[in-house]
Design a protein around this motif. Sequence first.
Motif, PDB file in Angstrom:
ATOM      1  N   VAL A  82      -2.559   0.022 -12.324  1.00 13.67           N
ATOM      2  CA  VAL A  82      -3.270  -0.898 -12.953  1.00 13.67           C
ATOM      3  C   VAL A  82      -4.598  -0.502 -13.626  1.00 13.67           C
ATOM      4  O   VAL A  82      -5.574   0.011 -12.992  1.00 13.67           O
ATOM      5  CB  VAL A  82      -3.528  -2.174 -11.912  1.00 13.67           C
ATOM      6  CG1 VAL A  82      -4.102  -3.196 -12.693  1.00 13.67           C
ATOM      7  CG2 VAL A  82      -2.562  -2.666 -11.214  1.00 13.67           C
ATOM      8  N   LEU A  83      -4.555  -0.831 -14.999  1.00  8.98           N
ATOM      9  CA  LEU A  83      -5.908  -0.871 -15.841  1.00  8.98           C
ATOM     10  C   LEU A  83      -6.515  -2.050 -15.840  1.00  8.98           C
ATOM     11  O   LEU A  83      -6.085  -3.233 -16.216  1.00  8.98           O
ATOM     12  CB  LEU A  83      -5.338  -0.369 -17.139  1.00  8.98           C
ATOM     13  CG  LEU A  83      -6.463  -0.212 -18.402  1.00  8.98           C
ATOM     14  CD1 LEU A  83      -7.592   0.643 -17.654  1.00  8.98           C
ATOM     15  CD2 LEU A  83      -5.740   0.313 -19.599  1.00  8.98           C
ATOM     16  N   GLU A 123     -15.274  -4.433 -11.372  1.00  8.26           N
ATOM     17  CA  GLU A 123     -15.440  -3.845 -10.084  1.00  8.26           C
ATOM     18  C   GLU A 123     -14.993  -4.532  -8.801  1.00  8.26           C
ATOM     19  O   GLU A 123     -14.212  -3.997  -8.080  1.00  8.26           O
ATOM     20  CB  GLU A 123     -17.017  -3.096  -9.702  1.00  8.26           C
ATOM     21  CG  GLU A 123     -17.346  -2.084 -10.835  1.00  8.26           C
ATOM     22  CD  GLU A 123     -16.278  -1.090 -10.879  1.00  8.26           C
ATOM     23  OE1 GLU A 123     -15.875  -0.544  -9.822  1.00  8.26           O
ATOM     24  OE2 GLU A 123     -16.289  -0.537 -12.333  1.00  8.26           O
ATOM     25  N   ALA A 124     -15.234  -5.932  -9.097  1.00  8.05           N
ATOM     26  CA  ALA A 124     -14.529  -6.699  -7.917  1.00  8.05           C
ATOM     27  C   ALA A 124     -13.125  -6.683  -7.839  1.00  8.05           C
ATOM     28  O   ALA A 124     -12.352  -6.540  -7.075  1.00  8.05           O
ATOM     29  CB  ALA A 124     -15.300  -8.072  -8.126  1.00  8.05           C
ATOM     30  N   LEU A 125     -12.763  -7.008  -9.116  1.00  5.72           N
ATOM     31  CA  LEU A 125     -11.376  -6.894  -9.325  1.00  5.72           C
ATOM     32  C   LEU A 125     -10.699  -5.690  -9.072  1.00  5.72           C
ATOM     33  O   LEU A 125      -9.727  -5.809  -8.172  1.00  5.72           O
ATOM     34  CB  LEU A 125     -10.770  -7.389 -10.843  1.00  5.72           C
ATOM     35  CG  LEU A 125      -9.234  -7.259 -11.173  1.00  5.72           C
ATOM     36  CD1 LEU A 125      -8.790  -8.502  -9.876  1.00  5.72           C
ATOM     37  CD2 LEU A 125      -9.052  -7.863 -12.291  1.00  5.72           C
ATOM     38  N   ALA A 126     -11.166  -4.511  -9.482  1.00  5.06           N
ATOM     39  CA  ALA A 126     -10.612  -3.095  -8.925  1.00  5.06           C
ATOM     40  C   ALA A 126     -10.752  -3.055  -7.481  1.00  5.06           C
ATOM     41  O   ALA A 126      -9.878  -2.469  -7.011  1.00  5.06           O
ATOM     42  CB  ALA A 126     -11.594  -2.087  -9.553  1.00  5.06           C
ATOM     43  N   TYR A 158      -2.966  -0.845  -4.843  1.00  4.18           N
ATOM     44  CA  TYR A 158      -2.696  -0.434  -6.232  1.00  4.18           C
ATOM     45  C   TYR A 158      -3.558   0.913  -6.644  1.00  4.18           C
ATOM     46  O   TYR A 158      -4.617   0.654  -6.085  1.00  4.18           O
ATOM     47  CB  TYR A 158      -2.856  -1.352  -7.332  1.00  4.18           C
ATOM     48  CG  TYR A 158      -1.897  -2.494  -7.024  1.00  4.18           C
ATOM     49  CD1 TYR A 158      -0.630  -2.409  -7.843  1.00  4.18           C
ATOM     50  CD2 TYR A 158      -2.106  -3.807  -6.322  1.00  4.18           C
ATOM     51  CE1 TYR A 158       0.134  -3.708  -7.508  1.00  4.18           C
ATOM     52  CE2 TYR A 158      -1.226  -4.747  -6.224  1.00  4.18           C
ATOM     53  CZ  TYR A 158      -0.119  -4.824  -6.877  1.00  4.18           C
ATOM     54  OH  TYR A 158       0.793  -5.819  -6.793  1.00  4.18           O
ATOM     55  N   ALA A 159      -2.996   1.796  -7.530  1.00  4.88           N
ATOM     56  CA  ALA A 159      -4.028   2.632  -8.181  1.00  4.88           C
ATOM     57  C   ALA A 159      -4.662   1.993  -9.550  1.00  4.88           C
ATOM     58  O   ALA A 159      -4.019   1.862 -10.315  1.00  4.88           O
ATOM     59  CB  ALA A 159      -3.064   3.945  -8.561  1.00  4.88           C
TER      60      ALA A 159
END
Length: 67
Positions: free
Chosen positions: A4-5, A15-18, A26-27
């Motif tokens: 996911v980008l 950063e929170a979503l990542a 997910y990567a």
Amino acid sequence: MKRVLVVDDDESSREALALVLTLEGYAVVTAAGAAEAIESAGRVPPDLVVCDLSLGAGGDGCDVAAA
């Protein structure tokens, strides 16, 4: 593993979503702007792009989607 980008010019949102996506298995690759996102997707195409529409200067989410 699905890649996911996450594209957002707001660092805390990006950063929170990542973090959430990483914890879900997910990567995740992040980008702060349109140009960085397009370059990243060109190197290794993601399975999904989550993108803020208003990215400030240098392009927007529509530019990312069009690429």
